[in-house]
Scaffold this motif. Structure first.
Motif, short mmCIF file in Angstrom:
data_model
loop_
_atom_site.label_atom_id
_atom_site.label_comp_id
_atom_site.label_asym_id
_atom_site.label_seq_id
_atom_site.Cartn_x
_atom_site.Cartn_y
_atom_site.Cartn_z
N THR A 65 -66.49 -41.10 -56.11
CA THR A 65 -66.42 -39.73 -56.61
C THR A 65 -67.30 -38.79 -55.79
OG1 THR A 65 -68.17 -40.16 -58.25
CG2 THR A 65 -65.88 -40.40 -58.99
N TRP A 66 -68.26 -39.35 -55.07
CA TRP A 66 -69.17 -38.52 -54.28
C TRP A 66 -68.71 -38.33 -52.84
CZ3 TRP A 66 -72.16 -35.91 -57.32
CH2 TRP A 66 -72.62 -36.46 -58.51
N ASP A 67 -67.50 -38.74 -52.52
CA ASP A 67 -66.99 -38.59 -51.15
C ASP A 67 -67.16 -37.17 -50.60
OD1 ASP A 67 -66.29 -41.25 -50.96
OD2 ASP A 67 -64.12 -40.92 -51.13
N PRO A 68 -66.86 -36.11 -51.38
CA PRO A 68 -66.96 -34.76 -50.80
C PRO A 68 -68.38 -34.35 -50.44
CG PRO A 68 -65.59 -34.76 -52.79
CD PRO A 68 -66.28 -36.08 -52.74
N GLN A 69 -69.38 -35.04 -50.98
CA GLN A 69 -70.77 -34.62 -50.74
C GLN A 69 -71.41 -35.28 -49.52
OE1 GLN A 69 -69.58 -34.79 -54.16
NE2 GLN A 69 -69.52 -32.61 -53.63
N ILE A 70 -70.83 -36.32 -48.98
CA ILE A 70 -71.51 -37.07 -47.93
C ILE A 70 -71.80 -36.20 -46.71
CG2 ILE A 70 -71.40 -39.08 -46.41
CD1 ILE A 70 -71.71 -39.68 -49.41
N VAL A 71 -70.80 -35.57 -46.16
CA VAL A 71 -71.00 -34.77 -44.95
C VAL A 71 -71.87 -33.55 -45.21
CG1 VAL A 71 -69.86 -33.37 -43.19
CG2 VAL A 71 -68.93 -35.61 -43.80
N PRO A 72 -71.61 -32.74 -46.24
CA PRO A 72 -72.47 -31.57 -46.46
C PRO A 72 -73.94 -31.91 -46.67
CG PRO A 72 -70.47 -31.36 -47.75
CD PRO A 72 -70.47 -32.75 -47.19
N ARG A 96 -77.01 -23.93 -64.61
CA ARG A 96 -75.89 -23.20 -64.01
C ARG A 96 -74.57 -23.76 -64.55
NH1 ARG A 96 -75.42 -21.72 -57.58
NH2 ARG A 96 -73.26 -20.95 -57.58
N MET A 97 -73.68 -22.85 -64.89
CA MET A 97 -72.33 -23.22 -65.28
C MET A 97 -71.45 -23.29 -64.04
SD MET A 97 -69.87 -23.58 -67.72
CE MET A 97 -70.20 -22.63 -69.23
N ILE A 98 -70.69 -24.38 -63.89
CA ILE A 98 -69.73 -24.48 -62.80
C ILE A 98 -68.36 -24.13 -63.38
CG2 ILE A 98 -68.72 -25.92 -61.01
CD1 ILE A 98 -71.68 -25.34 -60.59
N GLU A 99 -67.89 -22.95 -63.04
CA GLU A 99 -66.62 -22.48 -63.57
C GLU A 99 -65.46 -23.22 -62.90
OE1 GLU A 99 -66.55 -18.28 -63.06
OE2 GLU A 99 -68.18 -17.92 -64.50
N GLY A 100 -64.38 -23.38 -63.66
CA GLY A 100 -63.21 -24.04 -63.12
C GLY A 100 -63.39 -25.53 -62.92
N ALA A 101 -64.37 -26.11 -63.62
CA ALA A 101 -64.64 -27.55 -63.47
C ALA A 101 -64.47 -28.26 -64.80
CB ALA A 101 -66.04 -27.79 -62.94
N ASP A 102 -63.86 -29.44 -64.75
CA ASP A 102 -63.92 -30.34 -65.90
C ASP A 102 -64.97 -31.40 -65.58
OD1 ASP A 102 -62.27 -31.55 -64.01
OD2 ASP A 102 -60.47 -31.44 -65.25
N HIS A 103 -64.86 -32.60 -66.13
CA HIS A 103 -66.01 -33.49 -66.18
C HIS A 103 -66.55 -33.94 -64.82
CE1 HIS A 103 -68.74 -35.83 -68.54
NE2 HIS A 103 -68.38 -36.96 -68.00
N VAL A 104 -65.68 -34.33 -63.90
CA VAL A 104 -66.16 -34.77 -62.59
C VAL A 104 -66.31 -33.52 -61.72
CG1 VAL A 104 -65.87 -36.45 -60.73
CG2 VAL A 104 -64.85 -36.89 -62.96
N VAL A 105 -67.38 -32.82 -61.99
CA VAL A 105 -67.60 -31.47 -61.45
C VAL A 105 -67.51 -31.43 -59.93
CG1 VAL A 105 -69.31 -29.63 -61.26
CG2 VAL A 105 -69.03 -30.85 -63.43
N ASN A 106 -68.15 -32.38 -59.28
CA ASN A 106 -68.26 -32.34 -57.81
C ASN A 106 -66.95 -32.65 -57.11
OD1 ASN A 106 -69.08 -35.05 -58.95
ND2 ASN A 106 -68.69 -35.61 -56.82
N ARG A 160 -63.90 -31.76 -58.70
CA ARG A 160 -63.03 -30.65 -59.07
C ARG A 160 -63.43 -29.37 -58.35
NH1 ARG A 160 -58.13 -31.14 -61.20
NH2 ARG A 160 -58.82 -32.36 -62.99
N GLN A 161 -64.72 -29.15 -58.19
CA GLN A 161 -65.22 -27.93 -57.54
C GLN A 161 -66.32 -28.29 -56.54
OE1 GLN A 161 -63.97 -25.00 -57.70
NE2 GLN A 161 -62.62 -25.15 -59.48
N PRO A 162 -65.97 -29.00 -55.45
CA PRO A 162 -67.00 -29.48 -54.52
C PRO A 162 -67.81 -28.36 -53.86
CG PRO A 162 -64.80 -29.81 -53.61
CD PRO A 162 -64.62 -29.43 -55.05
N PHE A 167 -70.23 -26.95 -56.37
CA PHE A 167 -71.28 -27.94 -56.60
C PHE A 167 -72.31 -27.91 -55.47
CE2 PHE A 167 -73.07 -32.13 -55.85
CZ PHE A 167 -73.52 -32.50 -57.10
N ASP A 168 -71.83 -27.98 -54.24
CA ASP A 168 -72.74 -27.97 -53.09
C ASP A 168 -73.56 -26.69 -53.04
OD1 ASP A 168 -71.52 -30.37 -52.51
OD2 ASP A 168 -70.41 -29.63 -50.77
N ASP A 169 -72.91 -25.56 -53.34
CA ASP A 169 -73.60 -24.27 -53.30
C ASP A 169 -74.69 -24.17 -54.37
OD1 ASP A 169 -72.02 -23.47 -51.21
OD2 ASP A 169 -70.67 -22.23 -52.43
#
Length: 269
Positions: free
Chosen positions: A36-43, A239-249, A251-253, A256-258
């Motif tokens: 689930t953390w795949d989108p975070q590795i590079v950033p 902080r609220m992450i808009e447009g996100a359901d449970h797996v926030v990172n 759904r809205q990578p 999340f990073d920002d």
């Protein structure tokens, strides 16, 4: 580096360790695994962090849980010891957030920051309305499991945890990883050692810099948990992450990073 560490009780944890800099450990939510953390590795590695993620006991490529006693906190500390990490920022989603909180309370010197993401919380007590919400939302899941209809049960659970759907790319990934861990539906987790007194009554003890991320489309009790953590941890940012359901990172990578990277940059040792 990908690898596996052996645990003292005969279990093992699968992990990935990449990058250089202050250590950051990602802890995944309960239906899923470390992918689930795949989108975070590079950033995060590009931002100058050493990124460690792992499959918690029972999930992914790690050993399964049994009725024998085990501790997610002890597992995490064993991983840190094996990788020669004295301190890390702990970033946990859902179950992973609960484990991160438990670890900060049990071994406070191991964390230089805490980020809870749609987190669980040991000792949380739902309201009557929240219990009724779950009775309605979860109708049919237990019956499907008892009937051996695990695919139907998992789809019913995903309707709760991924209400924004599983047809788009992010949703399809959420569904695929959940179904790769479908064994979790019948996994014996009775041996898990829980903190006593529970974390819900000890949030004031946390002194690590803390960021609380709340998912806009999470179940009502999960959103209230985020509010309780933000109110209970001294100095916590929220902080609220808009447009996100449970797996926030997933759904809205980008959002999340920002939210997380500037926070880590501001508090890193």
């Amino acid at each position: 580096m990908d690898g596996t560490i052996a645990l003292v009780d005969g279990g093992h944890l699968a992990f990935e360790d990449v990058g250089e800099g202050p250590a950051v450990v990602f802890l995944h939510p309960g239906l899923w695994d470390m992918r689930t953390w795949d989108p975070q590795i590079v950033p995060f590695t590009d931002a100058g962090y050493r990124v460690i993620r792992y499959d918690l006991r029972g999930y992914g490529q790690s050993s399964r849980t049994t009725a024998e006693p085990y501790s997610h906190v002890a597992d995490l500390c064993s991983l840190l010891d094996t990788l020669d990490v004295e301190q890390a920022a702990l970033i946990g989603c859902s179950m992973g957030g609960a484990v991160a909180i438990d670890t900060v309370l049990t071994a406070p010197t191991r964390a230089w920051a805490l980020v809870t993401v749609a987190a669980g919380l040991g000792g949380f007590e739902p309201t009557t309305e929240e219990e009724e919400w779950w009775e309605d939302a979860g109708a049919g899941i237990e019956e499907a499991v008892e009937a051996g209809e695990l695919v139907r049960a998992q789809d019913l659970r995903l309707a709760i945890w991924a209400p924004l759907g599983t047809e788009d790319a992010a949703g399809a990934t959420i569904r695929r990883i959940a179904f790769d861990n479908i064994h979790e539906l019948t996994m014996d987790e009775s041996g898990e050692i829980e903190l006593d007194p529970p974390p819900a009554h000890r949030l004031h003890e946390i002194d690590a810099p803390t960021l609380v991320l709340k998912a806009e489309h999470d179940p009502p009790d999960m959103r209230r948990i985020s509010d309780l953590i933000a109110a209970g941890v001294p100095g916590a940012r929220a902080r609220m992450i808009e447009g996100a359901d449970h797996v926030v990172n997933l759904r809205q990578p980008a959002a999340f990073d920002d939210a997380v990277l500037p926070f880590l940059d501001s508090v890193q040792p």
